[in-house]
Every structure is written in structure tokens, then in C-alpha cells.
Scaffold this motif. Structure first.
Motif, PDB file in Angstrom:
ATOM      1  N   GLN A  32      88.651 112.178  58.425  1.00  0.00           N
ATOM      2  CA  GLN A  32      88.093 112.291  57.078  1.00  0.00           C
ATOM      3  C   GLN A  32      88.224 113.724  56.553  1.00  0.00           C
ATOM      4  O   GLN A  32      88.605 113.955  55.398  1.00  0.00           O
ATOM      5  CB  GLN A  32      86.624 111.864  57.096  1.00  0.00           C
ATOM      6  N   GLU A  33      87.921 114.710  57.383  1.00  0.00           N
ATOM      7  CA  GLU A  33      88.004 116.109  56.961  1.00  0.00           C
ATOM      8  C   GLU A  33      89.443 116.513  56.631  1.00  0.00           C
ATOM      9  O   GLU A  33      89.693 117.182  55.617  1.00  0.00           O
ATOM     10  CB  GLU A  33      87.467 117.002  58.084  1.00  0.00           C
ATOM     11  N   ALA A  34      90.392 116.107  57.488  1.00  0.00           N
ATOM     12  CA  ALA A  34      91.797 116.495  57.282  1.00  0.00           C
ATOM     13  C   ALA A  34      92.349 115.888  55.995  1.00  0.00           C
ATOM     14  O   ALA A  34      93.028 116.576  55.209  1.00  0.00           O
ATOM     15  CB  ALA A  34      92.636 116.057  58.476  1.00  0.00           C
ATOM     16  N   THR A  35      92.050 114.601  55.756  1.00  0.00           N
ATOM     17  CA  THR A  35      92.568 113.954  54.533  1.00  0.00           C
ATOM     18  C   THR A  35      91.899 114.524  53.289  1.00  0.00           C
ATOM     19  O   THR A  35      92.539 114.675  52.237  1.00  0.00           O
ATOM     20  CB  THR A  35      92.354 112.437  54.597  1.00  0.00           C
ATOM     21  N   THR A  36      90.618 114.852  53.394  1.00  0.00           N
ATOM     22  CA  THR A  36      89.909 115.446  52.241  1.00  0.00           C
ATOM     23  C   THR A  36      90.526 116.786  51.861  1.00  0.00           C
ATOM     24  O   THR A  36      90.736 117.084  50.676  1.00  0.00           O
ATOM     25  CB  THR A  36      88.413 115.617  52.557  1.00  0.00           C
ATOM     26  N   GLU A  37      90.828 117.613  52.872  1.00  0.00           N
ATOM     27  CA  GLU A  37      91.476 118.908  52.613  1.00  0.00           C
ATOM     28  C   GLU A  37      92.866 118.717  51.997  1.00  0.00           C
ATOM     29  O   GLU A  37      93.260 119.454  51.093  1.00  0.00           O
ATOM     30  CB  GLU A  37      91.589 119.709  53.912  1.00  0.00           C
ATOM     31  N   LYS A  86     100.409 123.614  53.732  1.00  0.00           N
ATOM     32  CA  LYS A  86      99.409 123.132  54.683  1.00  0.00           C
ATOM     33  C   LYS A  86      99.285 121.616  54.693  1.00  0.00           C
ATOM     34  O   LYS A  86      98.618 121.051  55.563  1.00  0.00           O
ATOM     35  CB  LYS A  86      98.043 123.748  54.362  1.00  0.00           C
ATOM     36  N   SER A  87      99.904 120.959  53.737  1.00  0.00           N
ATOM     37  CA  SER A  87      99.748 119.510  53.616  1.00  0.00           C
ATOM     38  C   SER A  87     100.295 118.782  54.839  1.00  0.00           C
ATOM     39  O   SER A  87      99.656 117.862  55.360  1.00  0.00           O
ATOM     40  CB  SER A  87     100.464 119.008  52.354  1.00  0.00           C
ATOM     41  N   VAL A  88     101.467 119.195  55.333  1.00  0.00           N
ATOM     42  CA  VAL A  88     102.110 118.483  56.444  1.00  0.00           C
ATOM     43  C   VAL A  88     101.264 118.555  57.723  1.00  0.00           C
ATOM     44  O   VAL A  88     100.975 117.513  58.334  1.00  0.00           O
ATOM     45  CB  VAL A  88     103.535 119.021  56.687  1.00  0.00           C
ATOM     46  N   PRO A  89     100.830 119.761  58.183  1.00  0.00           N
ATOM     47  CA  PRO A  89      99.994 119.773  59.390  1.00  0.00           C
ATOM     48  C   PRO A  89      98.674 119.028  59.208  1.00  0.00           C
ATOM     49  O   PRO A  89      98.163 118.422  60.148  1.00  0.00           O
ATOM     50  CB  PRO A  89      99.770 121.265  59.664  1.00  0.00           C
ATOM     51  N   LEU A  90      98.109 119.048  57.988  1.00  0.00           N
ATOM     52  CA  LEU A  90      96.876 118.304  57.738  1.00  0.00           C
ATOM     53  C   LEU A  90      97.097 116.804  57.877  1.00  0.00           C
ATOM     54  O   LEU A  90      96.282 116.090  58.484  1.00  0.00           O
ATOM     55  CB  LEU A  90      96.342 118.627  56.333  1.00  0.00           C
ATOM     56  N   ILE A  91      98.192 116.291  57.328  1.00  0.00           N
ATOM     57  CA  ILE A  91      98.495 114.855  57.416  1.00  0.00           C
ATOM     58  C   ILE A  91      98.751 114.466  58.874  1.00  0.00           C
ATOM     59  O   ILE A  91      98.290 113.408  59.348  1.00  0.00           O
ATOM     60  CB  ILE A  91      99.703 114.507  56.534  1.00  0.00           C
ATOM     61  N   ARG A  92      99.481 115.318  59.591  1.00  0.00           N
ATOM     62  CA  ARG A  92      99.768 115.010  61.000  1.00  0.00           C
ATOM     63  C   ARG A  92      98.486 115.028  61.841  1.00  0.00           C
ATOM     64  O   ARG A  92      98.319 114.186  62.731  1.00  0.00           O
ATOM     65  CB  ARG A  92     100.780 116.015  61.543  1.00  0.00           C
ATOM     66  N   LEU A  93      97.607 115.958  61.558  1.00  0.00           N
ATOM     67  CA  LEU A  93      96.333 116.013  62.258  1.00  0.00           C
ATOM     68  C   LEU A  93      95.505 114.772  61.941  1.00  0.00           C
ATOM     69  O   LEU A  93      94.879 114.163  62.841  1.00  0.00           O
ATOM     70  CB  LEU A  93      95.572 117.284  61.869  1.00  0.00           C
ATOM     71  N   ALA A  94      95.507 114.372  60.656  1.00  0.00           N
ATOM     72  CA  ALA A  94      94.769 113.175  60.249  1.00  0.00           C
ATOM     73  C   ALA A  94      95.338 111.928  60.925  1.00  0.00           C
ATOM     74  O   ALA A  94      94.587 111.037  61.354  1.00  0.00           O
ATOM     75  CB  ALA A  94      94.820 113.025  58.733  1.00  0.00           C
ATOM     76  N   TYR A  95      96.658 111.857  61.000  1.00  0.00           N
ATOM     77  CA  TYR A  95      97.291 110.703  61.641  1.00  0.00           C
ATOM     78  C   TYR A  95      96.942 110.647  63.133  1.00  0.00           C
ATOM     79  O   TYR A  95      96.690 109.563  63.689  1.00  0.00           O
ATOM     80  CB  TYR A  95      98.803 110.778  61.455  1.00  0.00           C
ATOM     81  N   LEU A  96      96.914 111.819  63.785  1.00  0.00           N
ATOM     82  CA  LEU A  96      96.519 111.869  65.198  1.00  0.00           C
ATOM     83  C   LEU A  96      95.090 111.347  65.353  1.00  0.00           C
ATOM     84  O   LEU A  96      94.801 110.525  66.250  1.00  0.00           O
ATOM     85  CB  LEU A  96      96.619 113.306  65.713  1.00  0.00           C
ATOM     86  N   ALA A 101      97.729 110.953  52.485  1.00  0.00           N
ATOM     87  CA  ALA A 101      96.307 111.176  52.756  1.00  0.00           C
ATOM     88  C   ALA A 101      95.471 109.997  52.272  1.00  0.00           C
ATOM     89  O   ALA A 101      94.537 109.546  52.960  1.00  0.00           O
ATOM     90  CB  ALA A 101      95.845 112.471  52.083  1.00  0.00           C
ATOM     91  N   LEU A 102      95.799 109.491  51.063  1.00  0.00           N
ATOM     92  CA  LEU A 102      95.069 108.341  50.531  1.00  0.00           C
ATOM     93  C   LEU A 102      95.257 107.110  51.411  1.00  0.00           C
ATOM     94  O   LEU A 102      94.305 106.343  51.662  1.00  0.00           O
ATOM     95  CB  LEU A 102      95.544 108.043  49.104  1.00  0.00           C
ATOM     96  N   LEU A 103      96.460 106.919  51.914  1.00  0.00           N
ATOM     97  CA  LEU A 103      96.744 105.772  52.766  1.00  0.00           C
ATOM     98  C   LEU A 103      95.965 105.852  54.079  1.00  0.00           C
ATOM     99  O   LEU A 103      95.358 104.861  54.532  1.00  0.00           O
ATOM    100  CB  LEU A 103      98.247 105.689  53.042  1.00  0.00           C
ATOM    101  N   ILE A 104      95.974 107.048  54.701  1.00  0.00           N
ATOM    102  CA  ILE A 104      95.245 107.225  55.967  1.00  0.00           C
ATOM    103  C   ILE A 104      93.751 107.012  55.754  1.00  0.00           C
ATOM    104  O   ILE A 104      93.072 106.363  56.568  1.00  0.00           O
ATOM    105  CB  ILE A 104      95.537 108.622  56.555  1.00  0.00           C
ATOM    106  N   GLN A 105      93.226 107.525  54.626  1.00  0.00           N
ATOM    107  CA  GLN A 105      91.807 107.303  54.322  1.00  0.00           C
ATOM    108  C   GLN A 105      91.513 105.823  54.131  1.00  0.00           C
ATOM    109  O   GLN A 105      90.492 105.301  54.603  1.00  0.00           O
ATOM    110  CB  GLN A 105      91.406 108.084  53.071  1.00  0.00           C
TER     111      GLN A 105
END
Length: 806
Positions: free
Chosen positions: A711-716, A681-691, A727-731
Motif C-alpha cells: 500500500q505504501e509503495a503504490t501510494t508513493e 523512482k516510479s520503477v523501483p516503487l512498482i517493483r517493490l510493490a509487486y514483491l 500502481a493502480l492495478l497492484i492496488q
């Protein structure tokens, strides 16, 4: 040209000597040569009486020579050899002749050695030892006297026997020395009562490379002597120990051929047994069955077991089971009975008779000592059918033998499987690590840990890579060790061209060089090169690997997988090939390959759906950044719905929606991808966060919604992997945009601590912005120095940022 046999040449030679003696009757050397000629004729004659007569003539010739020249030590020595032969057997005369030869020439090493051999043949061991000792002192490099001492040591049961025989092979090539050393090596390695862990065994066999040396030595013997079946049999056994099975088959075949011409039935049966066993090893099962059935009578326990195995390998299961039943009747010990019951249980499972298999394997475990393979089979049976109670009971029996180094790998594997099937992956991994702590020198345990983490704990890919590296350092020649390391490095993203020590391309290339015939190695190299090229493209680095090489590698893998009928590899290679063609913008070739693959796997609905998806991807790539029509988007969506369980399909559709500016639809696709994703699930979460980050940082409306979503996507994502640098970078960037410098600094510093990829450059860039705003010049200089040390590809951008701030 007329061909003559050896005996005919010798006979002609005797006539020539006779003619010479008629011209010069008082020449002692001619009488000596004629006597030796008669002796050689006696040795090569097929008739015993004729041999005796020829040896008698040889004696008379030598006696005549001695009457002419009484002080010639060579004449006395030759007389002694002939007198001691099996045709004459005048041992007292032989002793007298050898002593006279020694008296005539004090430094006569040959006579001393012959005298020692005479004493040895008459069981006068002490006198033989003294004679050989004198010969050794006269000429230490004379092989025959060392062979004599080895035979003396063998007679008295000395531990130095093998050492002495080995020394004879080092001094030179001698038939008796070669045969003696090979025979002793075989005797030692096949002696079941001998302690294989003793220092003497380790020195004589392992440290001195005894098997290889003995095989070379006996090969020299068989090159000169073509009629000794014992030598061929010993040679075959040594070749088998070296895993040179095809050569061993040829050697045993020669031994059988010679013995069939003799009347020695017991030796023939032994040779046939060895020959049949090796035929089974090289895959000639039908020939092996024929040879086993040639043994008469077939009443030996091991031979019947060998026949049963050959029948099983030849897919004659009923006959194999009957042979094992016969073997069970012949078994004399509980250990043998337990082994046969284990084999019968495994064979019953082949018949799909699970109940009988359980019964037989349970009987096997009740005997003392039980067959460990049988208990392993019982445990496997329990795991295979979800009977964890049975598997646990079998494991308890196995754990009693966990101190047995031979089965530690299998016991560790079974224990891990039991916990893994119940969902306790951490406990399963810890069981393997526990075995590693106990047997850290076993490369297979490290490889087992690496494979387990890759398959069941992909987040631990870096740990898997470390385990794989240790396994290869201990034994790189084992194919699976290198494959596990390369696969773990690939999974851990260790394909950065700047890191030559931890690079999956380098490891995969080594494996290809070592085992070019393994198609799996080529597949790993292809995948590694593809990842390396994509990494270089993302980092804007120059790569030594281009897409054309990727296409050629994948094409070769596809061809080899088709020829080797590796079904599981062919779909992967096809997808990899299509993707490589897309990277080179060879859209027509990609579509042609898809059509060819669809016709090949027309009956496989899952592969058909994947190919439809790839075909859609080709269409999207052809369009580039141009807008897609409503109908085209609908077709694409329908094809994705057909493979609704594919997380990759939903992510691809989301990327298309993003390129078309349909961000809400893209968000829905990413959420759908998360729903169908079981573990990754990490890849779709990162892509969603990036979007969400992209929408938040742009001039789009409803920024609060996108901030919350990011924030929610990176936290997950961080819940799944607390060290996820993306995730840390996007946050960190999100907090920078929101001007929350404390939180941004915390996230970006964690990226610097854990990352080794391109995210390091971005984290350094945004941290530099924060330090410049605070005018923290020491921190700025520290970041600049770190960028210079690690050759950061984005250091120019960082320097420009600093210059603009000044």
C-alpha cells in the motif's frame, strides 16, 4: 582526320558559295546564304576591323540578292539584321528593310519582332511595344516577341517584367529569356528594400517556384554559352539559394576562371567573394581564406567579415579576431557595428576571456538596432556561468523583439532554459507553450516542447509524443522532428504492435528511410525494435521482430558509431548489444563483447563498472533458476556496491535475491535503489510493490507487513504519477485479495480509463470477478463487448472465467 575551328569552317563555306555563284550567278538564295556566312564570320572574328569588312561584304551580298528578287521577305529581313548590327549601324536602312519585309509578307512575325528590337535599341519604347504586340498577335507562341515585351516592361519599370520573362521560359528555351528571368529572380530575392511579405513577392517567388525554375533556365544558358561570367555568377547564386552548395562552388569557380582572363577587376572581386563564401559553406576553409585574400583591394565590409569567418572556421582565432577588428572600422551603420561586436564577443569567449566577451556583447546590445544574435549570446553566457541576473536582463531585451518571427524559437528556448536552470520546469514548459500559441505553424517550437518534456518532464512523455507528431506533420523533412517523435513515443511506451498509428518502430523506420546516413536514427530504430519485441513477449503476441534482428541492428549502430566517432553512443550500443545477446541466450558472445569493451574503455572507470555489472548479469542469466552459492552472491553484491549510485544495479541485485527466495534482502535493495534514484523512482516503487503483493498473496508469514508495504509503495508511486496504471492495478489486486470490493473496483476502473497496455487485460479480468460475484450481468456483458472490440489478447481467459461462473 583534321580538326577545324568554327571560323575556318565558315571561311571554307564562303569559298564553296563563291564557287557555286560562279556557276549560277543569278541565284538569289546563294547570295543570301553567302551574305549570312560573311555575317557569321564577322561575329566570330577576334579583330574589329576584320569584322567590319566582313559585315560590309555581307551587306553587298544581300543587296545583290534583293536586286534579283525584290519581293522576298527573307532577304529584306536578313538585310535589316545586318544593317542594325554593331558592325554596320545603319539603323534607318535596317528600319526600311524590316518594313519592306513586312510589306512583302504581312504575317511575318520575325520581321515585326526585329523591327520592335530595333525601336527598343533606339529608345523608341512606344513603337517597340506596338511592334512586339503585332508579333504576339500573329504568333502567340513565338518566344522572341515575348522577350521583347519583357524588355519593354523592364525599361518602363513594370511589375509584370518577371512574369513576362518567366512566360518566355515556359514557351521554349531562348538564351535572352533564360538570362533575363534568372537575373530578375536574383534581383528580387536579394533586394533588401523589397517587402518579402507582399502578395506580389509571394506569388512571383514562392508560389511560382521561381528559384528552382530560374536555376534550371540559367543552366540551359550556361550549357550553350561557356564564356559569360555573369551567367555563371547568377547560376551560382541560385544554386546557393537551393542549398546545392557543391554545385554552386563549381559554377563560381568557372566564373572566376573566365574573369581572370579579362580586365574587369570589380566583377572579378564579386565572383571571388561569392566563390570564397561557398567554399566556406562546404567546409573548405583554407581555400576560402586563400580566395578572400586574392580580392584586391580587400576593403568591402562583407568580404572582410567573410574572411574573418573563414579564418575562425580554419581555427585561426587570432587572425580572425584581427579581421573582425578591421571589419569594425569598415562598418558604416550601427547594425553592422553591432553584428561585428557580437562576433568579436563570441570569439573572445573562445579565447576563454569571459570578461572581454561580456564587455563586447554588452556594447553590442547598447547600439540601436542591437544585434539579436549578440543578445542571445549574452543571455547564453549568463546561463552558462550561472549569472541569472545578466541572463534575465538580456532576456528583457530579447522579449522586446518577441514579435519578430525570425527569433521566436531562440527567445522561447532561452526563456525556458532560464527557468529550467532554477528548477521551475513547469514555468519553463509554459514559456514554450506560450510561444506555440503565438506561432502554431512553427514546427521547431513543437519539436522544442517535445524535447524539453522528454528531458526534464519524462512523466509527460505522451504529451511530448503529441507535440512531436504535430512537428512532423508540419515538416517531417527536418531530421530532429522525426527523432523527437520517435524518442517521445519510445518514452511513452507507444511500441504496442497493435497500435500502428502511435508506434515508435514505424516512426523510427521512416526516419531511417529518409536519412539512412544518420546513426542516431538507426539507434532509435534499434531501441524501438527491442522495446517492441519485449512488449510482444509480455503480451504473448506474435512479433515480426526477433532478437536476431535486434542484434544485427545494434551491431550496425555500434559499427557506425565507431566509424563516425560518436563517443556517447558507443557505450549505449554496447549495453544494448549485450542485452540482445542475453535475450538470445548467447552468453559466450556477450562475455566476449564485454571483454572487448573493457579493453577499449580501460581508462573510463564509470563504463568499466557498468561492464562489470553487465558481466555479472551474464553470469546470473547463465545460472538460470539454479541456486547461487554464498560466495557468488557476495561477489555480485560487491560489484553492485562499486556502482552504488546506480539504481539499476540495486534493482538487478534485488531480482537475483528474489529468484533465490531472499525477499527481505530484495526489499532492502529496492529501498537502496530508491535512495540513490534522483528522479526515476516510479520503477523501483512498482517493483517493490509487486514483491510485497507476491508475498501477501502467497502462503508466506507476516502478511500484514507486506500488505502495508504494498500500500505504501503504490501510494508513493501515485503521488509521483496519479495515472500510473501499474500502481493502480497492484492496488486493485491488493484490495481484491483483502476482499475490499469497493476500493478494488475504483482502482481497476481507473486502469480501464487510463491504460492501453497489458494492464488493461488484467484489470478487466479482476473486474469481471467482482461483477460475477455481484451477479451484475449487464456490467459483465459490457466488459465482454469491450474486450472483443479492442481485440484483448486475454479475452479467452475472461470468457473461461464467465463460463466457469455459470
Amino acid at each position: 582526320m583534321v580538326a577545324m575551328e568554327k571560323i575556318q569552317v565558315l571561311s571554307l563555306g564562303a569559298k564553296c558559295y563563291g564557287r557555286a555563284l560562279s556557276l549560277k550567278p543569278e541565284c538569289e538564295s546563294l547570295w543570301h546564304d553567302l551574305g549570312v556566312n560573311y555575317y557569321r564570320q564577322a561575329q566570330h572574328s577576334s579583330l574589329h576591323d576584320e569584322s567590319v569588312q566582313l559585315a560590309d561584304k555581307a551587306m553587298k551580298c544581300l543587296q545583290k540578292a534583293i536586286t534579283i528578287e525584290t519581293c522576298n521577305h527573307q532577304l529584306w529581313n536578313a538585310l535589316g539584321v545586318i544593317a542594325a548590327s554593331t558592325y554596320v549601324k545603319k539603323f534607318k536602312l535596317a528600319q526600311h528593310a524590316f518594313i519592306k519585309s513586312i510589306n512583302s509578307e504581312n504575317n511575318n512575325v520575325t520581321a515585326w519582332t526585329n523591327l520592335g528590337a530595333l525601336y527598343l535599341s533606339q529608345h523608341q519604347i512606344e513603337l517597340a511595344h506596338k511592334a512586339f504586340k503585332v508579333a504576339q498577335s500573329l504568333e502567340p507562341s513565338y518566344v522572341a516577341c515575348w522577350i521583347g515585351q519583357a524588355l519593354v516592361a523592364e525599361h518602363i519599370g513594370s511589375d509584370e517584367t518577371m512574369d513576362l520573362f518567366r512566360h518566355t521560359t515556359e514557351l521554349g528555351t531562348h538564351l535572352e529569356g533564360s538570362l533575363g528571368y534568372a537575373q530578375w529572380v536574383c534581383h528580387t530575392i536579394f533586394d533588401r528594400q523589397l517587402d518579402k511579405t507582399s502578395e506580389l513577392y509571394k506569388y512571383n517567388i514562392l508560389q511560382m517556384g521561381a528559384v528552382t525554375s530560374a536555376a534550371v533556365s540559367i543552366a540551359k544558358y550556361t550549357d550553350r554559352k561557356h564564356d559569360n561570367p555573369t551567367a555563371y555568377n547568377i547560376h551560382g547564386l541560385l544554386l546557393e539559394q537551393e542549398s546545392l552548395h557543391k554545385h554552386a562552388v563549381q559554377t563560381f569557380e568557372r566564373a572566376v576562371h573566365i574573369l581572370k582572363q579579362s580586365d574587369n577587376k570589380s566583377h572579378l572581386n564579386m565572383a571571388l567573394s561569392n566563390y570564397a563564401r561557398l567554399l566556406c559553406m562546404v567546409g573548405r576553409y583554407e581555400d576560402a581564406v586563400t580566395q578572400y585574400q586574392t580580392i584586391s583591394p580587400l576593403t568591402d565590409f562583407h568580404d572582410v567579415c567573410g574572411l574573418a569567418l573563414a579564418l575562425y572556421k580554419n581555427n585561426k582565432l587570432k587572425e580572425s579576431y584581427q579581421a573582425y577588428e578591421q571589419a569594425l572600422q569598415l562598418a558604416s551603420t550601427a547594425a553592422d557595428k553591432s553584428t561585428v561586436l557580437a562576433a568579436m564577443g563570441m570569439l573572445s569567449y573562445k579565447f576563454k576571456d569571459v570578461d572581454r566577451a561580456k564587455t563586447l556583447l554588452f556594447k553590442c546590445s547598447q547600439l540601436s538596432p542591437p544585434c539579436t544574435e549578440g543578445i542571445l549570446a549574452l543571455c547564453s553566457l549568463g546561463l552558462r556561468h550561472g549569472d541569472f541576473k545578466l541572463a534575465s536582463a538580456a532576456l528583457l531585451e530579447l522579449i522586446k523583439q518577441e514579435n519578430n518571427d525570425q527569433f521566436c524559437i531562440e527567445i522561447s528556448f532561452m526563456t525556458a532554459c532560464l527557468y529550467a536552470l532554477q528548477g521551475s520546469y513547469n514555468t519553463a514548459r509554459n514559456q514554450i507553450l506560450k510561444a506555440i500559441h503565438k506561432y502554431p505553424w512553427r514546427a521547431k517550437l513543437w519539436q522544442q516542447a517535445s524535447k524539453f518534456m522528454i528531458q526534464f518532464m519524462p512523466k509527460k512523455a505522451k504529451s511530448a509524443a503529441k507535440c512531436g507528431r504535430i512537428a512532423t506533420e508540419q515538416d517531417f523533412t527536418v531530421t530532429k522532428n522525426g527523432i523527437s517523435l520517435s524518442l517521445a513515443q519510445l518514452a511513452a511506451g507507444q511500441h504496442d504492435p497493435r497500435d500502428s498509428n502511435n508506434n515508435c518502430v514505424k516512426t523510427a523506420a521512416k526516419m531511417v528511410h529518409l536519412y539512412p546516413g544518420e546513426v542516431n536514427n538507426w539507434a532509435l530504430l534499434s531501441a524501438s525494435c527491442y522495446a517492441n519485441e519485449r512488449s510482444c513477449k509480455a503480451l504473448k503476441l506474435k512479433s515480426n521482430i526477433d532478437n536476431n534482428l535486434n542484434i544485427k541492428l545494434t551491431q550496425y549502430v555500434l559499427q557506425q558509431a565507431h566509424e563516425a566517432k560518436v563517443q556517447r553512443l558507443q557505450p549505449w550500443a554496447t549495453n544494448q548489444m549485450i542485452d540482445s545477446l542475453l535475450q538470445c541466450r548467447q552468453y559466450k558472445e556477450a562475455q566476449m563483447l564485454i571483454q572487448s569493451a573493457k579493453s577499449q574503455w580501460s581508462s573510463n572507470a564509470q563504463i568499466q563498472s557498468q561492464l562489470d555489472l553487465m558481466n555479472t548479469k551474464v553470469v546470473v542469466c547463465q545460472k538460470g533458476n539454479s541456486a547461487l552459492s554464498e560466495s557468488e552472491l557476495e561477489i555480485l553484491r560487491n560489484k553492485v556496491v562499486k556502482v552504488a549510485t546506480s539504481t539499476y544495479a540495486w534493482q538487478m541485485l534485488a531480482e537475483v535475491y528474489v529468484s533465490q527466495g531472499m525477499t527481505v534482502a530484495a526489499e532492502t535493495c529496492y529501498r537502496q535503489s530508491l535512495q540513490v534514484a534522483k528522479s526515476a523512482k516510479s520503477v523501483p516503487l512498482i517493483r517493490l510493490a509487486y514483491l510485497a503483493l507476491t508475498m501477501s498473496s502467497g502462503s508466506h508469514g507476516n502478511k500484514e507487513k507486506w500488505n502495508v508495504l504494498c500500500q505504501e509503495a503504490t501510494t508513493e508511486a501515485l503521488k509521483l504519477d496519479p495515472q500510473c496504471t501499474a500502481a493502480l492495478l497492484i492496488q486493485g489486486i491488493l484490495h481484491t485479495i483483502a476482499q475490499n470490493q469497493r476500493q478494488s473496483k475504483r482502482c481497476l476502473q481507473q486502469v480501464l480509463s487510463h491504460s492501453s497496455d497489458y494492464s488493461l487485460t488484467l484489470a478487466r479480468f479482476y473486474l469481471m470477478k467482482i461483477y460475477l460475484d455481484k451477479k451484475d450481468h449487464d456490467a459483465v456483458q459490457e466488459l465482454l463487448d469491450a474486450a472483443k472490440v479492442c481485440s484483448d489478447p486475454g479475452q479467452e481467459l475472461v470468457y473461461k472465467l464467465v463460463e466457469s461462473a455459470r
